[in-house]
Design an enzyme around this catalytic site. Structure first.
Site, PDB file in Angstrom:
ATOM      1  N   CYS A 154       0.885  -1.195  -0.015  1.00  0.00           N
ATOM      2  CA  CYS A 154       0.056   0.123  -0.009  1.00  0.00           C
ATOM      3  C   CYS A 154       0.980   1.171   0.022  1.00  0.00           C
ATOM      4  O   CYS A 154       1.900   1.438   0.850  1.00  0.00           O
ATOM      5  CB  CYS A 154      -0.975   0.063   1.267  1.00  0.00           C
ATOM      6  SG  CYS A 154      -1.920   1.397   1.171  1.00  0.00           S
ATOM      7  N   CYS A 182      -8.097  -3.728 -10.818  1.00  0.00           N
ATOM      8  CA  CYS A 182      -7.517  -2.424 -11.480  1.00  0.00           C
ATOM      9  C   CYS A 182      -7.128  -1.412 -10.763  1.00  0.00           C
ATOM     10  O   CYS A 182      -7.904  -0.676  -9.887  1.00  0.00           O
ATOM     11  CB  CYS A 182      -8.606  -1.843 -12.567  1.00  0.00           C
ATOM     12  SG  CYS A 182      -8.256  -0.659 -13.608  1.00  0.00           S
TER      13      CYS A 182
END
Length: 142
Positions: A54, A131
């Site tokens: 992340c 995506c």
């Protein structure tokens, strides 16, 4: 970037802290659910062994290696993965843009990653396409 500065960032982190540790574009995408233009992200065509973390909190989200390569070239203009590391990504109904989509966020910090689309016919084990914005990720080679 936050992932390199601290591993203590999570869903309880105040927005003013996110504004301090993220760049302008990273904040817009991760915290305000923005999207980078198609084809502009640094990880779109990348093929290397490693872990995608992340871009906000540094949590491990996706892997890319010769044994369990979940990253694939979907041609959509953003990095695509067919599966996340178990427990790393949350899903939420997103009714923006005049359609029902599934938003994906980091389980640890809630940062916006992108959207997941299913049943598009890709030759992957899950027939799903995560995506993901490159700005929502940080790659760590192994």
């Amino acid at each position: 970037m936050a992932a390199q500065q601290s591993t203590n960032l999570d869903k309880s982190t105040p927005e003013n802290v996110w504004k301090e540790v993220l760049g302008t574009e990273e904040y817009r995408i991760l915290r305000q659910k923005g999207t980078e233009p198609a084809g502009t992200g640094e990880y779109n065509k990348m093929k290397a062994d490693g872990v995608y973390r992340c871009g906000g909190c540094g949590a491990e989200l996706y892997t890319s290696d010769t044994k369990s390569d979940t990253k694939f070239d979907s041609g959509c203009g953003w990095p695509a993965f067919y599966a996340e590391i178990p427990g790393a990504v949350d899903r939420h109904v997103d009714m923006t843009m005049g359609m029902k989509r599934t938003e994906i966020t980091c389980t640890k910090c809630g940062g916006h990653l992108g959207h997941v689309f299913e049943n598009e016919g890709f030759p992957t084990p899950t027939d799903a396409r995560h995506c993901v914005n490159s700005r929502s990720l940080k790659f760590e080679a192994v």
